[in-house]
Design a protein around this motif. Structure first.
Motif, short mmCIF file in Angstrom:
data_model
loop_
_atom_site.label_atom_id
_atom_site.label_comp_id
_atom_site.label_asym_id
_atom_site.label_seq_id
_atom_site.Cartn_x
_atom_site.Cartn_y
_atom_site.Cartn_z
N LEU A 15 48.77 -10.14 29.49
CA LEU A 15 49.32 -8.79 29.37
C LEU A 15 48.23 -7.74 29.34
N GLY A 16 46.99 -8.15 29.08
CA GLY A 16 45.89 -7.19 28.98
C GLY A 16 45.10 -7.46 27.72
N TYR A 17 44.02 -6.69 27.53
CA TYR A 17 43.21 -6.83 26.31
C TYR A 17 43.77 -5.90 25.24
N TRP A 18 43.88 -6.43 24.05
CA TRP A 18 44.43 -5.69 22.90
C TRP A 18 43.60 -4.44 22.62
N ASN A 19 44.29 -3.31 22.67
CA ASN A 19 43.63 -2.03 22.34
C ASN A 19 42.45 -1.70 23.23
N ARG A 20 42.36 -2.31 24.40
CA ARG A 20 41.22 -2.05 25.28
C ARG A 20 41.70 -1.78 26.71
N PRO A 21 42.48 -0.67 26.89
CA PRO A 21 42.97 -0.37 28.24
C PRO A 21 41.82 -0.21 29.24
N ASP A 22 40.65 0.25 28.74
CA ASP A 22 39.48 0.41 29.62
C ASP A 22 39.04 -0.94 30.18
N ALA A 23 38.95 -1.93 29.27
CA ALA A 23 38.50 -3.26 29.71
C ALA A 23 39.55 -3.91 30.61
N THR A 24 40.82 -3.69 30.29
CA THR A 24 41.89 -4.27 31.12
C THR A 24 41.81 -3.67 32.52
N ALA A 25 41.69 -2.35 32.58
CA ALA A 25 41.65 -1.68 33.88
C ALA A 25 40.43 -2.13 34.67
N ALA A 26 39.32 -2.34 33.99
CA ALA A 26 38.09 -2.72 34.69
C ALA A 26 38.21 -4.11 35.32
N ALA A 27 39.10 -4.94 34.77
CA ALA A 27 39.22 -6.31 35.28
C ALA A 27 40.32 -6.45 36.33
N MET A 28 41.07 -5.37 36.57
CA MET A 28 42.22 -5.47 37.48
C MET A 28 41.98 -4.70 38.77
N ARG A 29 42.46 -5.27 39.89
CA ARG A 29 42.49 -4.54 41.16
C ARG A 29 43.80 -3.74 41.23
N ALA A 30 43.82 -2.76 42.13
CA ALA A 30 45.02 -1.93 42.27
C ALA A 30 46.23 -2.75 42.67
N ASP A 31 46.02 -3.84 43.41
CA ASP A 31 47.17 -4.65 43.86
C ASP A 31 47.55 -5.74 42.86
#
Ligand code: MLC
Ligand code: AMP
Length: 487
Positions: free
Chosen positions: A350-366
């Protein structure tokens, strides 16, 4: 996927005949599926009595036991988020994780120091814990759907700061189903369980495959190679990290006769050396099925059950999982070309807890997740891993993040700067080595003492003092050069 029913508790526990044997314990005790359901119900009642509501986090640092398994299931049953942490973590490491997770409850080992600022209870191994017990709590399992948050497992990045990977009920159920199909799990299987239950491999992969089909698990509280070899003649499946296979191969009693009833050996969490794969086949007649996974993505690929199990490769994407090897922009590269492994599917966290920056950095737009592992695909989709984009060390299947140790070493008396690397080790795969530049007389014992706040498996096994660290034109330390010099 939102709203789709995905109930790990039903899949693992209540979906089976309650009289079937479920956990076979070191002391000869047997828990049936009904026993496991009853104990999970009691512990769910205890969680509620401690004020834990659905969606709350429960940080758990307990020894491996049937009760530890039941506590995990109690979290699933009550809709709480299970946050298991390594039993080797020190008081200060635990405090850091508790501070980040902000749980409603911490459950530790009887007698161990409790972290501050959180309600803390203990889970005893012989009824000596403080977690309140209830004869029969009668707690109805909370209905779950695929996007519901089930568990959080900590994993670090290049910064050395641990991040909580949030796993959903859908992640757990979909990956278990894919693995059961891939590895042909059946109710008559007996799995030798030797892995810790605070990581994906032991908690989800091993336990789930067996429990999802109503099979039995021989729950070893720790890896004792004699006990494991003895169990092979009365079991069908073993899952391990390469260190386990290395130690099994060193055992004089490992042979084909002892493994005659075994149908599957799997290896993962770290690369299995090809020569050990070959040696194991020669000794036992079994070709180990090597598979590849990651906390954020569960298991991604596996060598085939039928078909070629090729040493040094991690096989094909599991059912329902999309895998690509891409360049730095996420564009797929041709077969045979090296790139970063990226993945998409119902297995993705679902992503990294409280770390939208880190989640976004690990994901591609698709929607693909960038694993950080480097490898290539064959024409037919078989994946071979070649290394990692980061300088992560994997020692005995545990991840060690150099940055975390370097930050500690840099504060040690007499140390000017440091670089931590993994060097090849026959038992652990990689062993942690610290390379330091001194700014005066260096007391090596004092430097190692400075690492006392780190779990023992992270502490350097060797300290090497150098005049200067090799750097590239950008000033970045060339760890590959150090590995070559010291490996
Ligand atoms: C223990 N020690 C280690 C170590 N494990 N040192 C370096 N690396 C390790 N992995 C040290 C202890 O600190 C102690 O040191 C000494 O060894 C003896 O401790 P022990 O507890 O008795 O060790 P042992 O039982 O031999 O443990 C070795 C092991 C264990 C291989 C059984 O490390 C293990 O269970 N590894 C599995 C890890 C795992 O499950 N990984 C999955 C990650 S999930 P001292 O100094 O006190 O003497 C994942 C995704 C995926 O990666 O794909 O699966
Ligand atoms: P973790 O973050 O603890 O989940 O560790 C995941 C990492 O373990 C992956 O990103 C890989 O680098 C590594 N890994 C897992 N399985 C294998 C394997 N079979 N071969 C090589 N590396 C592996």
């Amino acid at each position: 996927m939102r709203g789709v029913v995905a109930d790990p508790y039903a899949m693992l526990v209540t979906g089976h005949d309650g009289d079937r044997a479920c956990l076979l314990l070191d002391d000869g005790d047997v828990w049936t599926y009904a026993d496991l359901d009853r104990r999970s119900d009691e512990l769910a009642g205890a969680l509620r009595a401690c004020g834990v509501d659905a969606g709350d986090r429960v940080v758990v640092q307990v020894d491996k036991s049937a009760d530890a398994v039941a506590l995990y299931l109690a979290c699933l049953r009550s809709g709480a988020v299970h946050v298991p942490i390594n039993t080797a973590y020190t008081t200060s490491e635990v405090a850091g994780l508790v501070d980040d997770a902000r749980p409603s409850l911490f459950v530790g080992r009887a007698g161990a120091p409790a972290p501050e600022g959180v309600r803390a209870e203990t889970l005893g191994t012989g009824g000596d814990g403080t977690l309140p017990g209830f004869a029969s709590a009668g707690t109805a399992p909370v209905p779950r759907s695929s996007d519901d948050w089930a568990a959080m497992l900590y994993t670090s990045g290049t910064t050395g700061r641990p991040k909580g990977a949030m796993l959903s009920c859908g992640n757990l159920v979909s990956n278990a189903r894919a693995l059961v199909r891939a590895w042909r799990f059946e109710p008559d299987d007996v799995l030798v369980h030797v892995l810790p239950v605070f990581h994906v491999h032991g908690l989800f992969v091993a336990l789930h495959c067996a429990l999802a089909v109503g099979a039995a698990v021989r729950l070893h509280e720790r890896f004792d190679v004699d006990a494991v070899v003895a169990d092979l003649s009365r079991s069908t499946v073993l899952m391990g990290v390469p260190t386990h296979y290395h130690r099994l191969l060193a055992h004089p009693d490992l042979d084909a006769a002892r493994c005659a009833g075994m149908r599957l050996f799997t290896s993962g969490s770290a690369p299995l050396p090809a020569h050990e794969h070959t040696a194991f086949a020669a000794r036992t007649g079994h070709r180990i099925v090597e598979r590849y996974g990651m906390t954020e993505t569960m298991i991604l690929t596996s060598n085939p059950y039928d078909g070629d199990r090729v040493a040094g490769t991690v096989g094909y994407a599991l059912d329902g999982i999309e895998l690509r090897v891409a360049d730095g922009d996420g564009a797929p590269v041709p077969a045979g070309t090296s790139g970063t492994v990226e993945v998409r599917g119902p297995n993705l966290f679902l992503g990294y807890w409280n770390r939208p920056d880190a989640t976004a950095a690990a994901m591609r737009a698709d929607g693909f997740f960038v694993t950080g592992d480097v490898g290539h695909l064959d024409e037919d989709g078989r994946l071979t891993l070649a290394g990692r984009a980061s300088d992560l060390i994997i020692s005995g299947g545990y991840n060690v993040y150099p940055k975390e140790i370097e930050l500690v070493l840099d504060q040690a008396p007499g140390v000017d700067e440091s670089a931590v690397i993994g060097v090849s080790d026959p038992d652990l795969g990689e062993a942690v080595v610290a390379v330091v530049v001194a700014d005066g007389p260096l007391d090596e014992a004092a430097v190692l003492d400075a690492c006392e706040g780190l779990a023992r498996f992270k502490r350097p096994r060797r300290l090497v003092v150098v005049d200067e660290l090799p750097r590239n034109a950008m000033g970045k330390v060339q760890k590959a050069v150090l590995r070559q010099q010291l490996g």
